[in-house]
Structure formats: structure tokens, C-alpha cells
Design a protein around this motif. Structure first.
Motif, PDB file in Angstrom:
ATOM      1  N   TYR A   1       0.834  -1.209   0.000  1.00 39.49           N
ATOM      2  CA  TYR A   1       0.000   0.000   0.000  1.00 39.49           C
ATOM      3  C   TYR A   1       0.869   1.259   0.000  1.00 39.49           C
ATOM      4  O   TYR A   1       0.638   2.188  -0.772  1.00 39.49           O
ATOM      5  CB  TYR A   1      -0.938   0.019   1.216  1.00 39.49           C
ATOM      6  CG  TYR A   1      -2.057  -0.984   1.097  1.00 39.49           C
ATOM      7  CD1 TYR A   1      -3.252  -0.657   0.446  1.00 39.49           C
ATOM      8  CD2 TYR A   1      -1.927  -2.262   1.624  1.00 39.49           C
ATOM      9  CE1 TYR A   1      -4.287  -1.580   0.337  1.00 39.49           C
ATOM     10  CE2 TYR A   1      -2.951  -3.189   1.523  1.00 39.49           C
ATOM     11  CZ  TYR A   1      -4.138  -2.854   0.871  1.00 39.49           C
ATOM     12  OH  TYR A   1      -5.146  -3.754   0.760  1.00 39.49           O
ATOM     13  N   THR A   2       1.879   1.256   0.859  1.00 41.70           N
ATOM     14  CA  THR A   2       2.770   2.414   0.916  1.00 41.70           C
ATOM     15  C   THR A   2       3.510   2.571  -0.417  1.00 41.70           C
ATOM     16  O   THR A   2       3.791   3.691  -0.859  1.00 41.70           O
ATOM     17  CB  THR A   2       3.768   2.277   2.081  1.00 41.70           C
ATOM     18  OG1 THR A   2       3.029   1.981   3.266  1.00 41.70           O
ATOM     19  CG2 THR A   2       4.555   3.545   2.300  1.00 41.70           C
TER      20      THR A   2
ATOM     21  N   LYS B   1       2.393   2.278  -3.237  1.00 44.13           N
ATOM     22  CA  LYS B   1       1.562   2.989  -4.223  1.00 44.13           C
ATOM     23  C   LYS B   1       1.623   4.504  -4.049  1.00 44.13           C
ATOM     24  O   LYS B   1       1.255   5.250  -4.956  1.00 44.13           O
ATOM     25  CB  LYS B   1       0.105   2.539  -4.086  1.00 44.13           C
ATOM     26  CG  LYS B   1      -0.151   1.215  -4.772  1.00 44.13           C
ATOM     27  CD  LYS B   1      -1.642   0.917  -4.768  1.00 44.13           C
ATOM     28  CE  LYS B   1      -1.861  -0.590  -4.759  1.00 44.13           C
ATOM     29  NZ  LYS B   1      -3.029  -0.979  -3.974  1.00 44.13           N
TER      30      LYS B   1
ATOM     31  N   LEU C   1     -10.672   1.922   3.369  1.00 44.89           N
ATOM     32  CA  LEU C   1      -9.385   2.535   3.039  1.00 44.89           C
ATOM     33  C   LEU C   1      -8.329   2.196   4.087  1.00 44.89           C
ATOM     34  O   LEU C   1      -7.203   1.812   3.764  1.00 44.89           O
ATOM     35  CB  LEU C   1      -9.579   4.055   2.947  1.00 44.89           C
ATOM     36  CG  LEU C   1      -8.388   4.902   2.535  1.00 44.89           C
ATOM     37  CD1 LEU C   1      -7.989   4.586   1.106  1.00 44.89           C
ATOM     38  CD2 LEU C   1      -8.724   6.391   2.662  1.00 44.89           C
ATOM     39  N   TYR C   2      -8.704   2.299   5.354  1.00 45.27           N
ATOM     40  CA  TYR C   2      -7.744   2.075   6.444  1.00 45.27           C
ATOM     41  C   TYR C   2      -7.544   0.577   6.719  1.00 45.27           C
ATOM     42  O   TYR C   2      -6.627   0.204   7.452  1.00 45.27           O
ATOM     43  CB  TYR C   2      -8.195   2.779   7.726  1.00 45.27           C
ATOM     44  CG  TYR C   2      -7.968   4.279   7.714  1.00 45.27           C
ATOM     45  CD1 TYR C   2      -8.832   5.132   7.034  1.00 45.27           C
ATOM     46  CD2 TYR C   2      -6.877   4.837   8.374  1.00 45.27           C
ATOM     47  CE1 TYR C   2      -8.628   6.501   7.012  1.00 45.27           C
ATOM     48  CE2 TYR C   2      -6.666   6.220   8.362  1.00 45.27           C
ATOM     49  CZ  TYR C   2      -7.538   7.037   7.682  1.00 45.27           C
ATOM     50  OH  TYR C   2      -7.327   8.406   7.667  1.00 45.27           O
ATOM     51  N   GLY C   3      -8.426  -0.247   6.184  1.00 44.27           N
ATOM     52  CA  GLY C   3      -8.260  -1.689   6.376  1.00 44.27           C
ATOM     53  C   GLY C   3      -9.176  -2.240   7.447  1.00 44.27           C
ATOM     54  O   GLY C   3      -9.760  -1.498   8.232  1.00 44.27           O
TER      55      GLY C   3
ATOM     56  N   ASP D   1       1.100  -1.109   7.240  1.00 46.00           N
ATOM     57  CA  ASP D   1       1.250  -0.610   5.868  1.00 46.00           C
ATOM     58  C   ASP D   1      -0.002   0.070   5.339  1.00 46.00           C
ATOM     59  O   ASP D   1       0.013   1.247   4.950  1.00 46.00           O
ATOM     60  CB  ASP D   1       1.659  -1.781   4.970  1.00 46.00           C
ATOM     61  CG  ASP D   1       1.622  -1.409   3.506  1.00 46.00           C
ATOM     62  OD1 ASP D   1       2.071  -0.296   3.186  1.00 46.00           O
ATOM     63  OD2 ASP D   1       1.154  -2.227   2.691  1.00 46.00           O
ATOM     64  N   GLN D   2      -1.110  -0.652   5.349  1.00 46.25           N
ATOM     65  CA  GLN D   2      -2.311  -0.113   4.718  1.00 46.25           C
ATOM     66  C   GLN D   2      -2.802   1.155   5.422  1.00 46.25           C
ATOM     67  O   GLN D   2      -3.138   2.153   4.765  1.00 46.25           O
ATOM     68  CB  GLN D   2      -3.434  -1.164   4.711  1.00 46.25           C
ATOM     69  CG  GLN D   2      -4.670  -0.658   3.980  1.00 46.25           C
ATOM     70  CD  GLN D   2      -5.775  -1.696   3.898  1.00 46.25           C
ATOM     71  OE1 GLN D   2      -5.654  -2.813   4.426  1.00 46.25           O
ATOM     72  NE2 GLN D   2      -6.868  -1.346   3.233  1.00 46.25           N
TER      73      GLN D   2
ATOM     74  N   ALA E   1      -0.580   4.253   4.631  1.00 43.17           N
ATOM     75  CA  ALA E   1      -0.884   4.797   3.308  1.00 43.17           C
ATOM     76  C   ALA E   1      -2.256   5.462   3.304  1.00 43.17           C
ATOM     77  O   ALA E   1      -2.449   6.536   2.712  1.00 43.17           O
ATOM     78  CB  ALA E   1      -0.819   3.695   2.265  1.00 43.17           C
ATOM     79  N   ALA E   2      -3.209   4.818   3.989  1.00 43.18           N
ATOM     80  CA  ALA E   2      -4.569   5.360   4.027  1.00 43.18           C
ATOM     81  C   ALA E   2      -4.590   6.724   4.713  1.00 43.18           C
ATOM     82  O   ALA E   2      -5.234   7.660   4.236  1.00 43.18           O
ATOM     83  CB  ALA E   2      -5.490   4.391   4.767  1.00 43.18           C
TER      84      ALA E   2
ATOM     85  N   GLN F   1      -3.196   9.354   2.390  1.00 43.47           N
ATOM     86  CA  GLN F   1      -4.138   9.648   1.296  1.00 43.47           C
ATOM     87  C   GLN F   1      -5.385  10.380   1.786  1.00 43.47           C
ATOM     88  O   GLN F   1      -5.894  11.276   1.125  1.00 43.47           O
ATOM     89  CB  GLN F   1      -4.554   8.352   0.612  1.00 43.47           C
ATOM     90  CG  GLN F   1      -3.454   7.752  -0.242  1.00 43.47           C
ATOM     91  CD  GLN F   1      -3.862   6.404  -0.775  1.00 43.47           C
ATOM     92  OE1 GLN F   1      -4.013   5.463  -0.002  1.00 43.47           O
ATOM     93  NE2 GLN F   1      -4.073   6.305  -2.066  1.00 43.47           N
TER      94      GLN F   1
END
Lengths: 484, 447
Positions: A138-139, A141, A305-307, A359-360, A363-364, A367
């Protein structure tokens, strides 16, 4: 503990008498350097705000979200791609590379120091071509929004001194943490919430965390970080005891304030003022904290988005979501702690778990801040207290390789306010052991962080025990290359 | 024979004699006149004769020098005429003090005449100095503060991407050091350096700039010879400086037939340093706080804290951030009049602004960031504020702007980022806009 405060007759010590009479205005406590009201510039700006000294210049960042990865993640398995290490896996690390650098007691006794390359695949990502391993899909991206510093180094080789060093600028406990300095220097943008909030991922083990990592040191205690917990009581003892309602609590606090005021007039200990303001803050937080901790109104796509973890309070993902909500509420310094990166053995297995947990959501968060326009004035930092060695601790196979503490180089990344996007600065040698290009010391990092907040790290000082202290001690240079 | 030039070059020596004589005698006359004492008349008359004689010789030698004509005519002309007038006036001053003609100067007329001589001498001398040393010689090392206040600097005050290499950077050097001899009229060595076309054409010895071999170009060779070499250029006045030589070499290397805009991305760090030294050109993108020139705000009338949250951004007390509060549905722009120039961030609360009231924002000339999220703004309202030339960031989340605004964004002078989540502009439109240009970044929703 504040060693400055005298037990009795604070107002009338000989030293204070001399200070007040000789310096006049000098007696104005430095603690009042900047509170919310002195930031309000309505009226004659000079006569009413003689103490408005900070920020020294226009800040790029209004707030900071620091995702602290406690235990020190392996830069060699996530960011710092070293094909040489992969090719030479199992071979002895040349002693010319290691030199006579000190090692920890855990590996100093090892007979051999076989190099070990990462078992994870590295690829270049985005337009910037930043290298990332497949541990952080995710990061990877969003690398074009990030700024990597691959040449961080620290003076400390063990966890607690290194964390203390990173968080307070000194390896010895007792100095204020970064967040406390920020709270002291810049004050609040939202008087209903603390300036400095700490969120710790629940149920993690590994290297212990101490509350002094977000402690105020010798600064007034109202500048310490306030930990928000998951579960029923976000802030311990904040709620009224059973049978006490809001009104009577308010009345009680008003009487308490009167008593404390008398007390202060008698003794003059600034800690009394701290205490009063904390009582009042706690009262306001009785409504503001539940409001900000409530994630029920978040739409489903935000949770996506955050998982999946983000619906489970206390996880790193849920804390990232909270961090965004706190940022929206203008909390100045939000620090997340995530333990468990201290992988001396079976790193190749355990690091996957750590990355999956973080990770997710990382990134979330970046973003989500970006789409809301908040990344415009929010600085996000991801990183640990030091790096990990290029040689293995223990055997390479069975159960898996491990890496020891390595203060000589590690990688962190930043994103957001005032930071160039899609760049990497600094580099390590081909063994990933020493820095080859543009070293960035912890103090440089701290100086840069303060610079982004509009603070000259050499000018923000606090006098304690006869000398003036700074976050960066007598060191630190702003890393200008990463400023946009 | 170059005898005329031989004598002519004595001009720069002799010319200092009348300057000294005239100043000395006038100071004497002034001093004694002030003390009301008698001056030795014979000495005075003799002095004035020296003044006249030395200025006569100066102007004759000067005339000889000028006839060789490597000066720009218009500059020389005034110097020459003033020089001749000075000779005449000093003759008059001398005669007015002698006994062998009837004409006598009264004390009052003497003073007037003396004053006139001083003025004439200063102007003529200054013009002469300009001819040899260039007009910037005198003020070159003036402290920068004074320099700025009287506005004589050669710093280029243009945006870095609108600077022409020849016109803005190279030709000023030629203008000050070469064109006085190498112009379309005088053309020494058949070389005219007053335009790019004629420069490329070259002179007697052929082309003077060779792109393939810049260091062997006649032009570069001539300015880098030993200074006592007869062929060294410029033959008079200040030689080109180290930085100017660097710039000329760089220009020859990148020579093109037509004048080009400078491309900051292709300029090496070393050359950036040269440009910065010569013209204070700053290749770093200036952030707004370095670009805006605002004075510290001393004080202003109290503004209702229920309506606005007003803060200084830093202790410099120049820039103000204003957040409109929820208290009222409409913004009282009148309250902000006094501080309008200092507002750099303006944060509008949900639903306080529409397409007609947005025009009030135009009074915030130095606005850098504008937060309009969840206000009923359409393309029309956006168009209205596109003249705000310092605006860098607009938050249009939840507004009604559509793809028509994409063109409007490009009209903003300094715009860098626009936030468009939940607006009428969709992610694919945002992506294609971002790919098309790299000045403005549009940010949509998370993909």
C-alpha cells in the motif's frame, strides 16, 4: 518532576527577588511564552503581546503526526535495496566495512558475521522510482507523495536510550519530548483538546514503552503528552464518578479553582496554575474526547481505506483513523507508537506481521489527509529509533535470519507540509552498513521538524537549573534539501 | 602617424589640473569672502589664468582623443560641449580679474560665476568619468540599502521563466563594455555588437562566436587575453569580470540564432551562482513568505472574536490567518478592512459564501491559501477570484465547480494546488489535467 519549583515561598527566594528587580519584565515566566490568548492578535499587537516570540517565521506545518515504529524496523528489508547483500548472503561481512564500530552484547560475541540479503523482492515504484520491498504494497503505491531519508543515524545502540534520544534530544531521561516542546512553544489551536496526544497500539509486546517518552521533562506539566486509550475510557479518570452529574462537577471545579488561586497567591508555584488549567481542560475534554473518539459516523469506504483493523479500537489502523480526526480538530502533535519491530531472529517471518499491521493504514492516513486538504499543513513522519544490521544475528536459516541493532544508518520517510514529494535523500554503502551520502543525524531531523513548524531550533530554549536547554542541545542543522 | 592620439591620451592626465586649480581658487575666494579679508589680487588673477590655460589644453587633448571616435556619440557630445563652455567661462573669470581690460567683476557677479564654474566642472567631470569607467562605476559599491532606495540596481525583477538569455543577461554586459566602440555607426573592426544578428555575423576577422569551440571563439579569446596585450578587449575601461566571462562562455556554448528563454532546469548549479552574482537571479522557487513584501502590522481595531478567529502566523506579525466562525451565516467583510492586506490564509465556514459574495475576497490582495470547502461556489465564482495573483492553494472540496473550472485554474498566476474532493470535477478529469501540465496539481478523492 519540575526541580525549579520551590516548596515554599516561591515568590520570595533571593534569586527571584534579584531577578525581578534587576530584569523587571524578565520575571514574566517563560511558561507564558505563548498561550492561546497571546496568539490572538486583535488589539495593539505590541502592548498586548510582548511575549509573542514564536513561531519565529511562517510555518509550513501546523501539526505533526508521528507514526513511531518502536523497536526499529529493518530498513534493509523494507526500503534500502542492497542487491550486493543478496548476492553475498552467507559470506563474512568484510571487517573493513565494519571497522571498529561497537556492537551490542547480543552479537559482539558471535564468531562470524555473515551478511544476509533481504528475502523480500524489491521493485521501483511511482514516477519517482523509489525502491520498496513487497512487504508494503500500500505504501508502495504512494511513494510519489513521500520523502525518504535513507541516511539517518543516531548515537545510541540500545532501545530505551535511542528512543529517549530521538524523542527528547538526549539519551538521558528527563528532557522534554518533541511534542512537549511543540506544545510549550506553539500553544494550542483547540483549547478543548490537549496539544499533544499519544496513541499506543494495544496488545503489542516487545520493547517496553515508557510514558516519559511523551513526558514534559522540566517544562510545565501541562505540556506532557496525553495518552488516549481504546475502550470505554479513552482518557483515564476523565469521566465523572457514578452519581456526580455534569453541573455539580462544574460547581465543584469552580470552588476548587478559588482554593487553588488562594494557594497560588500564597506559594506562587507555577505547577498550581498548571493544575488548575488541567482540571479545566479535563472538564472540557469530558465532551470533546468522546466526540473525537467516536468513529461511528465514518462512512464504510473510509474503513475500507484504512483496512479491516480500523473498526477494532486500539489497533494501529484504528489509531491512524483517530489521528486523522485529531488532526481535523487541530491537535498540534499526534504521536502513534507501534511496538514489535525488534526482530533479532525470525525477522523474515515476523516482519510480515508488523508490515501488515501498519502498511495499509499508514498509506490510508496519508491519502485521507491529502484528499481532505489536510496534508497541506500536516507533517507525517514514519520511522523507528535506529536501523538493523546487514549481518545476521544467529543462523541465516532455521528459524530465519535476525538482525541486530544498527545505529549507523536507517531509513525514515516523511510526507506533507513543507516537504518535497517523491524524493530520496542520502544513501548507504552497497553493504547497507555505513552511510555513503548525506548523513542526517537525529538532531538534524529534530531541527528540520521544528523548522517546518516555524521554529528556529536554536532559539527555542527553556531555562532550567541555571542553563538554557534546547531540543537539539548544541547540535542540529536543518536538512534544507527536503524542504519544498 | 598617430600623433593626435598620442597627445589625445594626455587628456586623462591634464584633465585633472583644471579640476584642482578651480576648486582651490574658489575655496580661497569663498574663505576670504566669508572672513571679509583681502586676497592677494595678483595671485588670484594668476591662478585663474592657470585654470583657463589648463582647461584649454584639456579640451584640446580631449578633442583629439574623441576624434578617434570609439565612444558613443551622444555620451561624448555633452561632455565635449560642456568642456568647451568651461574653457569659455574660465577665460571670462580670468579676464574679469585682470587689470588690462576695463571689464571688472563685482563681488556678487564673481560669486555667481564661481558657482556656475563649480556646477559646470562637476557635470563635465562626471560625464568624462562615465565615458571611461562606465556609468555604474560611482554607485557600484554603494550600500545596498541606499541603492535600493534610489532604485539604481541591475537586478532583474522578472519571473525566472520569462528571462531571455541574450536580451536580459548577455546584452547588458556588451552594452556597458563593448557597444561604445562596436555599434552600428562606429563599428570598429567592422564589428557591431549592438544586436544578436550583427554579433553572430562577426567582423573583420570573421565570426567571433563559435558554438562548437567556445573557448577558441574570437570574442572569448579577446576578453581573456593578458590585459597588456594590444588586442585585449575592452581596450578602455573596466575589463569583463570573472562572472561575466563565465556567462559569455556559457552563452556561446548554448548559442542559438534567435534569443531563447532561459530554462532553469538546464542551468548547472555553477551557472546559477554566476547569474545570482551578476543579477541576483534566484533560481529557487520563492515561497510566498519570501515573495510578499509586507510591513509589520502595528495594531488594529478589535475584531469580534465570536465572528472570526484571527491569528498572526508568526512573531514577525506580518501575516494573518483568519478563520470565519459559525456564529453568523454571512461574513462581515467590513470588519476585516483594516487588516485585509495582511490576510494570507482565509478559512470560510460551511455555507457562508456564494458566487456573489465571493467578490469581497478580492480585497485580500496577498491571499495565499483559501479554504472554500462546502460553500455554494460554482465556476462563475471561481472565475471572479482568478485575479488574485498570490493565491497558491484553494480548497474547493464539496463545492459546485465543474470541468469548466479547469481552464480557470490556469488563469491564476501563482496557483499550485487545488483540492476537489466531492466537487463537480471527477477523478479522470483531474488525472488528465495533471498529466497535461506540471504547474498546478489537482487533488481528488483517494483512488
Amino acid at each position: 518532576m519540575n526541580c525549579n519549583s520551590h516548596e515554599h515561598n516561591k515568590k520570595y527566594t533571593r534569586r527571584d527577588f534579584l531577578t525581578k528587580t534587576s530584569l523587571g519584565m524578565g520575571a514574566v515566566t517563560l511558561g507564558s511564552l505563548l498561550n492561546t490568548n497571546s496568539m490572538l492578535g486583535n488589539y495593539n499587537t505590541d502592548s498586548l503581546n510582548p511575549n509573542l516570540r514564536l513561531p519565529h517565521f511562517a510555518p509550513k506545518a501546523k501539526r505533526v503526526i508521528y507514526l513511531f515504529q518502536s523497536g526499529a524496523p529493518s530498513q534493509l528489508d523494507i526500503f534500502d535495496y542492497k542487491p550486493t547483500l543478496v548476492n553475498l548472503t552467507g559470506k563474512e561481512l568484510p571487517s573493513s566495512v565494519r571497522g571498529d564500530q561497537r556492537l551490542t552484547g547480543m552479537t559482539a560475541g558471535q564468531a562470524t558475521f555473515p551478511m544476509v540479503g533481504s528475502v523480500f523482492n524489491f521493485k521501483q515504484h511511482g514516477q519517482s522510482g523509489a525502491w520498496m520491498s513487497d512487504l508494503m504494497p500500500y505504501t508502495s503505491k504512494i511513494v510519489d507523495d513521500l520523502c525518504f531519508i535513507k541516511s539517518m543515524h543516531t548515537s545510541e545502540i540500545n532501545h530505551d536510550p535511542a528512543v529517549t534520544f530521538l524523542q527528547s534530544g538526549s539519551n538521558l531521561p528527563g528532557r522534554p519530548s518533541i511534542g512537549s516542546w511543540v506544545s510549550y512553544g506553539l500553544g494550542t489551536d483547540n483549547k478543548n483538546l490537549p496539544e499533544f496526544v499519544v496513541l499506543v497500539t494495544k496488545n503489542k509486546s516487545g520493547q517496553p514503552l515508557y510514558a516519559r517518552s511523551w513526558g514534559n521533562g522540566f517544562l510545565p506539566s501541562k505540556h506532557q503528552g496525553v495518552q488516549f486509550r481504546s475502550g470505554k475510557d479513552a482518557v483515564l479518570y476523565l469521566e465523572n464518578p457514578p452519581g456526580v452529574n455534569h453541573e455539580s462537577r462544574k460547581e465543584q471545579l469552580e470552588y476548587l479553582k478559588k482554593l487553588e488561586d488562594i494557594n497560588y497567591r500564597d506559594i506562587g508555584d507555577p505547577e498550581i496554575l498548571s493544575k488548575i488549567s488541567q482540571y479545566e481542560m479535563a472538564f472540557r475534554m469530558q465532551t470533546s474526547v468522546p466526540e473525537v473518539m467516536d468513529i461511528s459516523s465514518e462512512p464504510e469506504y473510509i474503513f475500507d481505506l484504512y483496512g479491516e483493523d480500523s473498526k477494532n479500537p486500539g489497533t494501529f489502523a484504528a489509531n491512524c483513523l483517530l489521528a486523522r480526526k485529531l488532526a481535523e480538530k487541530d491537535v498540534k502533535f499526534i504521536q502513534l507508537y507501534h511496538q514489535g519491530w525488534d526482530q533479532h531472529g525470525s525477522l523474515n517471518k515476523d516482519i510480515k506481521v508488523q508490515c501488515k499491521e501498519t502498511d495499509q493504514a499508514t498509506a490510508a492516513l496519508i491519502q485521507d489527509l491529502k484528499q481532505r486538504g489536510l496534508l497541506e499543513d500536516t507533517l507525517v513522519i514514519w520511522g523507528g529509533e535506529f536501523g538493523r544490521t546487514a549481518y545476521t544475528q544467529g543462523r541465516i536459516s532455521d528459524p530465519g535470519y535476525g538482525r541486530d541493532h544498527h545505529p549507523k544508518c536507517f531509513t525514515i520517510f516523511m510526507a506533507g507540509a513543507g516537504i518535497k514529494k517523491g524524493i530520496t535523500i542520502g544513501a548507504t554503502d552497497e553493504f547497507g552498513y555505513n552511510i555513503a551520502e548525506r548523513p542526517v543525524h537525529i538532531h538534524d531531523f529534530q531541527a528540520t521538524l521544528l523548522h517546518l513548524l516555524g521554529v528556529d531550533h536554536e532559539k527555542m530554549t527553556y531555562k532550567h537549573q541555571g542553563r538554557r536547554y534546547r531540543l537539539t542541545d548544541v547540535h542540529g542543522n536543518v536538512v534544507n534539501e527536503i524542504l519544498s | 602617424m598617430d600623433l593626435d592620439l598620442f597627445f589625445g591620451r594626455f587628456h586623462s592626465l591634464i584633465v585633472h589640473l583644471p579640476v584642482g586649480f578651480i576648486f582651490l581658487i574658489i575655496f580661497f575666494e569663498l574663505y576670504y569672502g566669508f572672513l571679509k579679508k583681502e586676497l592677494n589680487n595678483k595671485l588670484v588673477t594668476l591662478s585663474w589664468f592657470f585654470c583657463f590655460a589648463s582647461s584649454l589644453f584639456s579640451s584640446i587633448s580631449g578633442y583629439l582623443l574623441s576624434s578617434r571616435g570609439h565612444y558613443i556619440d551622444e555620451n561624448l557630445f555633452v561632455h565635449k560641449i560642456f568642456g568647451f563652455i568651461l574653457v569659455g567661462v574660465s577665460l571670462l573669470s580670468w579676464l574679469g580679474r585682470t587689470s588690462f581690460i576695463k571689464f571688472k567683476l563685482s563681488f556678487r557677479n564673481k560669486s555667481i560665476l564661481n558657482f556656475g564654474v563649480l556646477i559646470l566642472l562637476s557635470i563635465t567631470g562626471h560625464l568624462g568619468g562615465n565615458l571611461t569607467h562606465g556609468s555604474k562605476y560611482l554607485t557600484e559599491f554603494l550600500p545596498i540599502q541606499i541603492k535600493n532606495s534610489v532604485a539604481i540596481n541591475q537586478n532583474i525583477d522578472k519571473n525566472i521563466d520569462s528571462i531571455y538569455i541574450y536580451k536580459d543577461l548577455v546584452s547588458p554586459i556588451f552594452e556597458s563594455k563593448c557597444v561604445s566602440c562596436h555599434n552600428s555607426e562606429i563599428k570598429r573592426g567592422e564589428l557591431d555588437m549592438s544586436s544578436l544578428v550583427s554579433l553572430i555575423k562577426g567582423g573583420n576577422s570573421g565570426k567571433i562566436v563559435d558554438k562548437t569551440n567556445p573557448r577558441q571563439s574570437e570574442l572569448f579569446k579577446r576578453i581573456t587575453l593578458a590585459q597588456d596585450n594590444i588586442k585585449f578587449m575592452p581596450s578602455d575601461g573596466e575589463p569583463t569580470s570573472y562572472y561575466e566571462k563565465n556567462l559569455i562562455l556559457w552563452w556561446i556554448k548554448n548559442l542559438s540564432e534567435s534569443d531563447q528563454l532561459i530554462k532553469p532546469s538546464e542551468v548547472s548549479d555553477e551557472m546559477k551562482y554566476v547569474f545570482n552574482h551578476l543579477y541576483s537571479l534566484d533560481f529557487e522557487q520563492k515561497t510566498w513568505d519570501k515573495r510578499l513584501k509586507l510591513q509589520k502590522l502595528k495594531g488594529f481595531k478589535e475584531i469580534d472574536p465570536k465572528k472570526f478567529e484571527i491569528k498572526f502566523i508568526s512573531s514577525q506579525k506580518k501575516y494573518i490567518t483568519v478563520k470565519c466562525l459559525n456564529e453568523k451565516s454571512e461574513i462581515d467583510f467590513k470588519d476585516l478592512e483594516e487588516i485585509s492586506n495582511h490576510i494570507v490564509y482565509f478559512d470560510v465556514y460551511e455555507g457562508q459564501l456564494d458566487d456573489s459574495s465571493i467578490k469581497n475576497i478580492l480585497s485580500f490582495k496577498n491571499l495565499v491559501k483559501l479554504d472554500l470547502k462546502h460553500n455554494a461556489i460554482t465556476d462563475k465564482g471561481l472565475k471572479l477570484i482568478s485575479v488574485l495573483e498570490n493565491l497558491e492553494v484553494i480548497n474547493l472540496i464539496g463545492t459546485n465547480v465543474t470541468e469548466k473550472s479547469l481552464d480557470i485554474f490556469e488563469e491564476f498566476k501563482s496557483l499550485k494546488r487545488v483540492y476537489l474532493w466531492k466537487s463537480g470535477i471527477k477523478n479522470d478529469q483531474i488525472d488528465s489535467f495533471n498529466q497535461k501540465q506540471n504547474k498546478i496539481t489537482l487533488v481528488g478523492s483517494v483512488k
